[in-house]
Design a protein around this motif. Sequence first.
Motif, PDB file in Angstrom:
ATOM      1  N   VAL A  30     -37.209  75.379   9.511  1.00 49.82           N
ATOM      2  CA  VAL A  30     -37.521  76.581   8.728  1.00 49.82           C
ATOM      3  C   VAL A  30     -36.196  77.189   8.271  1.00 49.82           C
ATOM      4  CG1 VAL A  30     -39.707  77.089   9.883  1.00 49.82           C
ATOM      5  CG2 VAL A  30     -37.607  78.055  10.810  1.00 49.82           C
ATOM      6  N   LYS A  73     -38.413  79.509   3.648  1.00 46.22           N
ATOM      7  CA  LYS A  73     -38.767  78.154   3.226  1.00 46.22           C
ATOM      8  C   LYS A  73     -39.126  77.350   4.460  1.00 46.22           C
ATOM      9  CE  LYS A  73     -36.747  74.465   0.332  1.00 46.22           C
ATOM     10  NZ  LYS A  73     -35.499  74.047  -0.360  1.00 46.22           N
ATOM     11  N   VAL A  74     -40.080  76.416   4.334  1.00 44.22           N
ATOM     12  CA  VAL A  74     -40.444  75.567   5.482  1.00 44.22           C
ATOM     13  C   VAL A  74     -40.390  74.100   5.081  1.00 44.22           C
ATOM     14  CG1 VAL A  74     -41.915  77.319   6.568  1.00 44.22           C
ATOM     15  CG2 VAL A  74     -42.931  75.678   4.987  1.00 44.22           C
ATOM     16  N   SER A  76     -41.468  70.005   5.210  1.00 43.37           N
ATOM     17  CA  SER A  76     -42.768  69.379   4.928  1.00 43.37           C
ATOM     18  C   SER A  76     -43.635  69.167   6.160  1.00 43.37           C
ATOM     19  CB  SER A  76     -42.552  68.034   4.216  1.00 43.37           C
ATOM     20  OG  SER A  76     -41.776  67.167   5.031  1.00 43.37           O
ATOM     21  N   SER A  79     -45.467  73.164  11.156  1.00 44.29           N
ATOM     22  CA  SER A  79     -46.865  73.564  11.366  1.00 44.29           C
ATOM     23  C   SER A  79     -47.011  74.938  12.022  1.00 44.29           C
ATOM     24  CB  SER A  79     -47.579  72.522  12.242  1.00 44.29           C
ATOM     25  OG  SER A  79     -46.926  72.417  13.500  1.00 44.29           O
ATOM     26  N   LYS A  80     -45.915  75.443  12.618  1.00 44.40           N
ATOM     27  CA  LYS A  80     -46.044  76.673  13.418  1.00 44.40           C
ATOM     28  C   LYS A  80     -45.705  77.938  12.636  1.00 44.40           C
ATOM     29  CE  LYS A  80     -44.483  74.035  17.450  1.00 44.40           C
ATOM     30  NZ  LYS A  80     -43.343  73.821  18.347  1.00 44.40           N
ATOM     31  N   PHE A  81     -45.004  77.813  11.509  1.00 45.33           N
ATOM     32  CA  PHE A  81     -44.524  78.995  10.794  1.00 45.33           C
ATOM     33  C   PHE A  81     -44.770  78.856   9.303  1.00 45.33           C
ATOM     34  CE2 PHE A  81     -41.987  78.341  14.612  1.00 45.33           C
ATOM     35  CZ  PHE A  81     -42.164  79.556  15.252  1.00 45.33           C
ATOM     36  N   LYS A  82     -44.810  80.015   8.640  1.00 42.01           N
ATOM     37  CA  LYS A  82     -45.002  80.038   7.183  1.00 42.01           C
ATOM     38  C   LYS A  82     -43.996  80.994   6.562  1.00 42.01           C
ATOM     39  CE  LYS A  82     -48.579  83.635   7.320  1.00 42.01           C
ATOM     40  NZ  LYS A  82     -48.284  84.030   8.725  1.00 42.01           N
ATOM     41  N   VAL A  83     -43.821  80.874   5.257  1.00 42.60           N
ATOM     42  CA  VAL A  83     -42.920  81.773   4.531  1.00 42.60           C
ATOM     43  C   VAL A  83     -43.378  83.213   4.744  1.00 42.60           C
ATOM     44  CG1 VAL A  83     -42.149  82.480   2.231  1.00 42.60           C
ATOM     45  CG2 VAL A  83     -42.250  80.047   2.820  1.00 42.60           C
ATOM     46  N   ASP A  85     -42.902  84.882   7.668  1.00 44.44           N
ATOM     47  CA  ASP A  85     -42.950  85.183   9.103  1.00 44.44           C
ATOM     48  C   ASP A  85     -41.627  85.811   9.564  1.00 44.44           C
ATOM     49  OD1 ASP A  85     -45.514  84.285   9.556  1.00 44.44           O
ATOM     50  OD2 ASP A  85     -44.907  82.307  10.303  1.00 44.44           O
ATOM     51  N   GLU A 107     -38.117  74.107  13.988  1.00 44.55           N
ATOM     52  CA  GLU A 107     -39.202  75.035  14.324  1.00 44.55           C
ATOM     53  C   GLU A 107     -39.462  75.131  15.834  1.00 44.55           C
ATOM     54  OE1 GLU A 107     -43.219  74.248  13.151  1.00 44.55           O
ATOM     55  OE2 GLU A 107     -43.059  72.077  13.436  1.00 44.55           O
TER      56      GLU A 107
END
Length: 334
Positions: A30, A73-74, A76, A79-83, A85, A107
């Motif tokens: 991330v 930015k994350v 490809s 799975s645990k975080f998103k833009v 957070d 992550e």
Amino acid sequence: MKAFIVKRYGKNEKLHLTDWTEPIVKENDVLVQVHSAGVNLLDSLIRNGEFKLFLPYKPPFVNGHDVAGVVTKVGSKVSKFKVGDEVYSRVSDYRIGTFAEYISIDENDVALKPKNLSMEEASSIPLVGLTAWQALVEIGKIKKGQKVFIQAGSGGVGTFAIQLAKHLGAFVATTTSAKNIDLVKSLGADLIIDYKTEDFETKLKEYDLVLHSNRDTKILEKSLSILKPDGQLISLVGPPTPEFANQIGLPWYLKLVTKLISLSAKKKAQKLNTNFVFLFMRAEGKQLGEITKLIEADISKPVIDKVFPFVQTNEALSYVETGRSRGKVVVKVK
């Protein structure tokens, strides 16, 4: 982006503020926009070159281990975080670089920031929180009613470790100076020793665990002497041991070096039927998530001495090096 870099190793060297390339985001990473960065003695030791045998960073590199910020930015496979957070982390070795406007972090080394903390408060937690957790929970396995001696109770690790040890049900003794007695008492310390006027070894005996953070070899010997049989001294300052060398995958010749330099400490511990363990804490997002729960439940709280602006990162490091900070020092990046 702007970043503070180590141009060359040396005790008299300053970090240099410069334009630096924005980090690459790998598939499990991330990208975090840094809002605040915790300042640790480890950052000074890395700059000084004291760890280059075990952590051979090649200058120039960005310094800094603790961060709180926002995911921008994350990768490809994240799975645990998103833009968007809000997160915090003690980034892993070889991925350091929190004294910058952005940092890319695996992550697995990241946790959601406690909702009840500011960015500055959150960035003060990861390294000291994980150090205390790995010493008291993972290695020490502290149980209710056991006795724990935490050296330098008003320092960064000490302020967090006292709170965690009390939460685990331990009786907690600590050392501090007279001016910080009220602080460590408020964190839960049961027995407080003024290290300037009192000798802890005359007041403590039959302890289960010592969290050791003093480089004086005499203090190490005295600390071992207060332990009960099979008690543990967990040292944050060394000497590093072969177990540590195995843990981080050092080559055989460095394992031999650690065996030689830790031999004296291990022999002293063995003579007293106690155990000497060296802890060099590691990044661990899951454990940081557990620490988040404690903070959001108001079981643990950050203790911050000073917040410096980003441009004064060198001044923040110098202040940490004095050893007089009450709790943590942070720099506000955004």
